[in-house]
Design a protein around this motif. Structure first.
Motif, PDB file in Angstrom:
ATOM      1  N   ALA A  71      -1.529  -0.225  -7.774  1.00 54.03           N
ATOM      2  CA  ALA A  71      -2.812  -0.465  -7.107  1.00 54.03           C
ATOM      3  C   ALA A  71      -3.261  -1.909  -7.323  1.00 54.03           C
ATOM      4  O   ALA A  71      -3.756  -2.568  -6.402  1.00 54.03           O
ATOM      5  CB  ALA A  71      -3.866   0.512  -7.626  1.00 54.03           C
TER       6      ALA A  71
ATOM      7  N   GLU B 251       0.828  -1.202   0.000  1.00 47.99           N
ATOM      8  CA  GLU B 251       0.000   0.000   0.000  1.00 47.99           C
ATOM      9  C   GLU B 251       0.866   1.258   0.000  1.00 47.99           C
ATOM     10  O   GLU B 251       0.487   2.278  -0.573  1.00 47.99           O
ATOM     11  CB  GLU B 251      -0.946  -0.014   1.195  1.00 47.99           C
TER      12      GLU B 251
ATOM     13  N   ASN C 120      -7.710   4.172   0.395  1.00 50.08           N
ATOM     14  CA  ASN C 120      -7.138   3.479  -0.761  1.00 50.08           C
ATOM     15  C   ASN C 120      -8.251   2.697  -1.456  1.00 50.08           C
ATOM     16  O   ASN C 120      -9.377   2.642  -0.956  1.00 50.08           O
ATOM     17  CB  ASN C 120      -5.986   2.551  -0.338  1.00 50.08           C
TER      18      ASN C 120
ATOM     19  N   HIS D  57      -0.063  10.921   1.836  1.00 49.17           N
ATOM     20  CA  HIS D  57      -1.478  10.832   2.222  1.00 49.17           C
ATOM     21  C   HIS D  57      -1.873  12.104   2.963  1.00 49.17           C
ATOM     22  O   HIS D  57      -1.050  12.747   3.613  1.00 49.17           O
ATOM     23  CB  HIS D  57      -1.685   9.609   3.123  1.00 49.17           C
TER      24      HIS D  57
ATOM     25  N   GLU E 113       1.918   1.792  -3.498  1.00 52.35           N
ATOM     26  CA  GLU E 113       0.754   2.324  -4.216  1.00 52.35           C
ATOM     27  C   GLU E 113       0.577   3.808  -3.938  1.00 52.35           C
ATOM     28  O   GLU E 113       0.366   4.611  -4.859  1.00 52.35           O
ATOM     29  CB  GLU E 113      -0.490   1.555  -3.796  1.00 52.35           C
ATOM     30  N   ALA E 114       0.670   4.204  -2.671  1.00 49.18           N
ATOM     31  CA  ALA E 114       0.466   5.616  -2.304  1.00 49.18           C
ATOM     32  C   ALA E 114       1.528   6.507  -2.945  1.00 49.18           C
ATOM     33  O   ALA E 114       1.222   7.600  -3.437  1.00 49.18           O
ATOM     34  CB  ALA E 114       0.498   5.761  -0.780  1.00 49.18           C
TER      35      ALA E 114
ATOM     36  N   ASP F 212     -10.439  10.416  -3.904  1.00 51.30           N
ATOM     37  CA  ASP F 212      -9.159   9.992  -3.361  1.00 51.30           C
ATOM     38  C   ASP F 212      -8.858  10.921  -2.190  1.00 51.30           C
ATOM     39  O   ASP F 212      -9.662  11.818  -1.874  1.00 51.30           O
ATOM     40  CB  ASP F 212      -8.038   9.971  -4.414  1.00 51.30           C
TER      41      ASP F 212
ATOM     42  N   GLU G 231       0.751   6.859  -6.675  1.00 49.73           N
ATOM     43  CA  GLU G 231      -0.398   7.723  -6.915  1.00 49.73           C
ATOM     44  C   GLU G 231      -0.035   9.193  -6.727  1.00 49.73           C
ATOM     45  O   GLU G 231      -0.452  10.049  -7.510  1.00 49.73           O
ATOM     46  CB  GLU G 231      -1.554   7.324  -5.993  1.00 49.73           C
TER      47      GLU G 231
END
Length: 396
Positions: A205, A70, A368, A353, A73-74, A287, A77
């Motif tokens: 993701a 994760e 997420n 985040h 992924e973050a 998001d 993104e």
């Protein structure tokens, strides 16, 4: 030491049994667990505890793998968000340069046309060389010729000035066209970068989703095994694991503050349960930065655009970052923007985040793709990211 203690316990037990039989022989049970039974039971308990410890360690490793996926992924993104913002700025620059170039070209064309008209007028009024008439006579005709010559000189000077304007405008148009061409090349490069970043984010993701799904399945198996060993249910075991992360959190949703901040939080809370989609800014998908951005837009406040890093940098640029103690909600106020990064340092270039503090130790977030908009206790540190000891505060 444990063997000595066990021997002492055995001796004490034997002594007690002898004394007990002497005092009340008919009260002693016909049979009772031997010391070996006690030792076997202790060994069995130790073995079970060892199994529990191994499973607990495996569970922690499983959770760590999922959280690391994760985190990847973050980061992907937010890299896309930054690339998309750069592309938007480049696209706007190209448009502005093209508009300026067209205006300069129009000015040049109009000036040339006007100058051409003046030159044509000059030719029509000339009809030969009017200066000859000055030297062959005097009187009204001479005066008329002098006036004509003055007019022609004026037209000549005017047309020359207009031509200089046309030349300047044409040069400006060429320069702007060249700048627009360079900017367009950069825009295309940024577009490619944004597309690559988007693909990477989507791939990250998908990878995270597959890994988290596999790890959650493995975790459920381990919860069931732990339950069997501890003689509890898998649901209780899973509930306990979730409860540890939320220990000491305030119960329930805190009451809304009054005024604009209350309106911002109320809007965010109306999005509870909606899906997460990268780039989502409502009304049905969100998001993390899209949720905070649109929530504050409800009261006319721009918090820096669509991206955690952009929002943090905007708060810093306008002097709205407030230092708070590390790993604490002390000093946080409802409406504050809460930021996370890999190391939890303000100097980290990428903020992975953003969430919004709502009071009572809790925050609202779009976490997420696997979790919907939710209210959870403020996280300080986990494998995914760390809390930055600063909040973005909008004073209303």
């Amino acid at each position: 030491m444990r063997l000595i203690a066990a021997s002492a316990s055995a001796l004490a037990l034997s002594t007690a049994l002898v004394l007990g039989s002497a005092l009340a022989a008919d009260a002693a049970p016909a049979d009772y667990p031997s010391w070996q039974d006690v030792q076997n039971a202790q060994a069995s308990q130790a073995a079970k505890q060892h199994e529990i410890d191994v499973l607990t360690a495996d569970l922690k490793l499983s959770q760590q793998k999922a959280a690391q996926a994760e985190q990847t992924e973050a980061l992907a993104e937010e890299t896309y968000n930054i690339a998309a913002a750069a592309l938007d700025a480049a696209t706007a620059k190209v448009g502005a340069l093209q508009t300026q170039q067209k205006a300069a070209q129009a000015t040049a064309d109009a000036a040339r046309k006007r100058a051409a008209g003046l030159i044509a007028s000059l030719d029509r009024t000339g009809g030969g060389d009017p200066t000859l008439g000055i030297f062959v006579g005097s009187g009204p005709q001479t005066d008329q010729l002098l006036a004509q010559l003055g007019s022609m000189n004026h037209l000549s000077r005017t047309s020359a000035g207009i031509m200089r304007t046309a030349e300047y405008a044409q040069n400006a148009a060429r320069a702007l066209a060249q700048q627009a061409s360079v900017a367009e090349a950069k825009r295309k490069d940024l577009a490619a970068q944004a597309a690559t970043a988007y693909d990477a984010a989507q791939a990250a993701a998908a990878t995270a989703e597959a890994l988290v799904e596999a790890e959650e399945s493995a975790q459920q198996t381990m919860f069931a095994q732990l339950a069997a060993l501890k003689k509890t249910t898998a649901a209780v075991e899973a509930g306990y694991a979730a409860g540890v992360a939320q220990a000491n959190a305030a119960a329930g949703i805190p009451p809304l503050p009054s005024g604009a901040i209350g309106a911002v939080i109320a809007f965010a809370e109306r999005q509870l349960g909606k899906r997460y989609v990268l780039g989502g800014a409502g009304p049905t998908v969100w998001d993390c930065s899209g949720l905070t951005m649109v929530a504050w837009e409800q009261v006319g406040v721009d918090i820096g655009g669509h991206g955690s890093t952009m929002q943090y940098n905007h708060m810093r640029s306008i002097g709205h970052l407030v230092n708070i103690p590390r790993n604490s909600t002390q000093g946080m106020l409802p409406g504050d923007l809460i930021f996370y990064s890999v190391n939890g340092n303000p100097s980290d270039a990428v903020k992975t985040h953003v969430a919004m503090y709502i009071g009572g130790g809790q925050m609202i977030e779009a976490p997420n793709p696997r979790r919907r908009v939710r209210i959870v206790p403020v996280r300080y540190s986990d494998y995914e990211s760390r809390l930055v000891p600063q909040v973005g505060r909008i004073v209303m």
